[in-house]
Design a protein around this motif. Structure first.
Motif, PDB file in Angstrom:
ATOM      1  N   UNK A  19       0.882  -1.264   0.043  1.00 58.57           N
ATOM      2  CA  UNK A  19       0.035  -0.085   0.038  1.00 58.57           C
ATOM      3  C   UNK A  19       0.953   1.135   0.074  1.00 58.57           C
ATOM      4  N   UNK A  20       1.958   1.393   0.746  1.00 59.69           N
ATOM      5  CA  UNK A  20       2.674   2.754   1.056  1.00 59.69           C
ATOM      6  C   UNK A  20       3.522   2.598  -0.421  1.00 59.69           C
ATOM      7  N   UNK A  21       4.055   1.573  -1.010  1.00 59.17           N
ATOM      8  CA  UNK A  21       4.583   1.963  -1.997  1.00 59.17           C
ATOM      9  C   UNK A  21       3.846   2.327  -3.545  1.00 59.17           C
ATOM     10  N   UNK A  22       2.479   1.748  -3.603  1.00 60.98           N
ATOM     11  CA  UNK A  22       1.565   1.774  -4.332  1.00 60.98           C
ATOM     12  C   UNK A  22       1.131   3.460  -4.489  1.00 60.98           C
ATOM     13  N   UNK A  23       0.850   3.964  -3.053  1.00 57.38           N
ATOM     14  CA  UNK A  23       0.288   5.229  -2.922  1.00 57.38           C
ATOM     15  C   UNK A  23       1.563   6.373  -3.257  1.00 57.38           C
ATOM     16  N   UNK A  24       2.758   6.051  -3.103  1.00 55.35           N
ATOM     17  CA  UNK A  24       3.608   6.950  -3.516  1.00 55.35           C
ATOM     18  C   UNK A  24       3.842   6.934  -4.958  1.00 55.35           C
ATOM     19  N   UNK A  25       3.756   6.036  -5.710  1.00 55.06           N
ATOM     20  CA  UNK A  25       3.709   5.773  -7.096  1.00 55.06           C
ATOM     21  C   UNK A  25       2.507   6.666  -7.765  1.00 55.06           C
ATOM     22  N   UNK A  96      -9.738   9.276  -6.291  1.00 62.29           N
ATOM     23  CA  UNK A  96     -10.536  10.285  -5.893  1.00 62.29           C
ATOM     24  C   UNK A  96     -11.632  10.055  -4.551  1.00 62.29           C
ATOM     25  N   UNK A  97     -11.445   8.845  -4.253  1.00 64.80           N
ATOM     26  CA  UNK A  97     -12.251   8.256  -3.187  1.00 64.80           C
ATOM     27  C   UNK A  97     -11.640   8.906  -1.624  1.00 64.80           C
ATOM     28  N   UNK A  98     -12.759   8.858  -0.909  1.00 64.11           N
ATOM     29  CA  UNK A  98     -12.247   9.351   0.228  1.00 64.11           C
ATOM     30  C   UNK A  98     -11.215   8.240   1.039  1.00 64.11           C
ATOM     31  N   UNK A 103      -6.085   6.729   3.704  1.00 65.96           N
ATOM     32  CA  UNK A 103      -4.871   6.063   3.746  1.00 65.96           C
ATOM     33  C   UNK A 103      -3.619   6.841   3.115  1.00 65.96           C
ATOM     34  N   UNK A 104      -3.760   7.692   2.103  1.00 64.43           N
ATOM     35  CA  UNK A 104      -2.536   8.358   1.620  1.00 64.43           C
ATOM     36  C   UNK A 104      -2.148   9.317   2.718  1.00 64.43           C
ATOM     37  N   UNK A 105      -2.991   9.847   3.453  1.00 68.53           N
ATOM     38  CA  UNK A 105      -2.630  10.789   4.544  1.00 68.53           C
ATOM     39  C   UNK A 105      -1.948  10.161   5.395  1.00 68.53           C
ATOM     40  N   UNK A 106      -2.332   8.941   5.880  1.00 66.97           N
ATOM     41  CA  UNK A 106      -1.994   8.258   6.996  1.00 66.97           C
ATOM     42  C   UNK A 106      -0.376   7.649   6.622  1.00 66.97           C
ATOM     43  N   UNK A 107      -0.479   7.016   5.322  1.00 65.81           N
ATOM     44  CA  UNK A 107       1.142   6.340   5.050  1.00 65.81           C
ATOM     45  C   UNK A 107       2.031   7.741   4.910  1.00 65.81           C
ATOM     46  N   UNK A 108       1.501   8.718   4.406  1.00 67.97           N
ATOM     47  CA  UNK A 108       2.233  10.063   4.296  1.00 67.97           C
ATOM     48  C   UNK A 108       2.985  10.458   5.692  1.00 67.97           C
ATOM     49  N   UNK A 109       2.030  10.236   6.589  1.00 71.76           N
ATOM     50  CA  UNK A 109       2.598  10.675   8.019  1.00 71.76           C
ATOM     51  C   UNK A 109       3.377   9.660   8.505  1.00 71.76           C
ATOM     52  N   UNK A 110       3.159   8.504   8.100  1.00 71.85           N
ATOM     53  CA  UNK A 110       3.988   7.592   8.415  1.00 71.85           C
ATOM     54  C   UNK A 110       5.429   7.429   8.217  1.00 71.85           C
ATOM     55  N   UNK A 111       5.423   7.565   6.680  1.00 70.14           N
ATOM     56  CA  UNK A 111       6.724   7.782   5.995  1.00 70.14           C
ATOM     57  C   UNK A 111       7.496   8.847   6.390  1.00 70.14           C
TER      58      UNK A 111
END
Length: 291
Positions: A19-25, A96-98, A103-111
């Motif tokens: 998830x983290x990797x795909x979100x970063x892409x 575009x989904x909430x 999840x993006x906000x969470x993993x951004x903070x985690x990274x």
């Protein structure tokens, strides 16, 4: 099981945690070094050696001791599938989904947390800091007397007396140990038992060794449950601290954990924090032992 089936199994295991990797892409193309090696393409989009290195770092524990060429192959296959599915998700407007945005906000903070702490800890836990901690801990180790002993084990008291007479006549202890000792292990090294701390050998031998000076041997046989011993004290010393290289990784890990806790505690103290649920102490983890 075919090699293709095995490979698919590895890819499925890796893709579970992507998830983290795909979100970063999904954030769009990232600036890459011009000389980055290309290891794959999906619809004209490059997968580079930098992507491969990041994936390897993330999945190192899952890959275990896999050979390097197999590891690269599995990772590139996983990245290809990841890219294909991520592109399909964009086309389906998943971005575009909430749920995606949360999840993006969470993993951004985690990274951000991970990289920030990693960089701050690395700056504090230097090689010099590790060596200084080693020296400090080594100085606190209480002295433990060790004696380097040799022995010759005989089956009878008369045999032991013969050996003592031979030693008094000038025979070398190591030679006699090789010739006469019934201790098959130590006789190969001239009766050498190595350095032994007080209380770590049979009490009968410990008692007589304490009365010897380096270079002296027992003048009478020492009886134990194993037979009759002739004991030689070769040297004494205080037990040395463990070598730096043997304990440096543990010291570095402990310093890093301590520094991370200090940083978080400092940041938390400076922040306005409101925890709106009750503080509950979690149960202790099971350690497999009954207490």
């Amino acid at each position: 099981m075919t090699s293709r089936t095995k490979c698919r199994g590895w890819k499925n295991r890796l893709l579970i945690g992507t998830t983290i990797f795909s979100l970063s892409w999904s954030l769009g193309p990232v600036a890459r070094a011009q000389d980055a090696d290309v290891v794959g393409r999906v619809n004209g989009q490059e997968i580079t050696a930098d992507d491969l290195a990041t994936a390897e770092q993330m999945y190192s524990q899952q890959l275990g001791q896999m050979p390097e060429d197999a590891k690269r192959s599995v990772l590139v296959d996983a990245l290809i599938e990841l890219k294909i599915v991520a592109d399909a998700a964009r086309a389906a407007n998943v971005a575009e989904q909430d749920a995606y945005k949360r999840q993006l906000a969470f993993f951004e903070a985690q990274t951000l947390r991970s990289l920030f702490l990693e960089q701050r800890v690395a700056a504090a836990v230097t090689d010099a800091a590790v060596r200084a901690a080693y020296a400090e801990q080594a100085a606190k180790i209480p002295p433990v007397l060790e004696r380097r002993l040799r022995h010759i084990l005989l089956r009878s008291e008369s045999d032991a007396l013969e050996v003592i007479s031979a030693l008094k006549a000038g025979r070398a202890f190591a030679e006699l140990a090789e010739e006469r000792s019934v201790d098959e292990l130590s006789k190969q090294n001239g009766g050498d038992l190595g350095f032994i701390a007080e209380g770590q050998i049979m009490p009968e031998i410990d008692a007589v060794a304490a009365k010897l000076q380096p270079g002296e041997f027992t003048q009478t046989p020492v009886a134990t449950a194993f037979g009759f011993h002739v004991v030689w004290l070769e040297a004494t010393r205080n037990r040395p601290a463990p070598p730096f290289d043997a304990v440096a990784p543990q010291i570095r890990q402990a310093l890093a954990a301590s520094e991370e806790r200090r940083i978080i505690s400092e940041l938390r103290a400076a922040a306005k924090v409101e925890k709106l649920i009750a503080d509950v102490t979690p149960p202790e983890a099971e350690d497999g032992h009954e207490h």
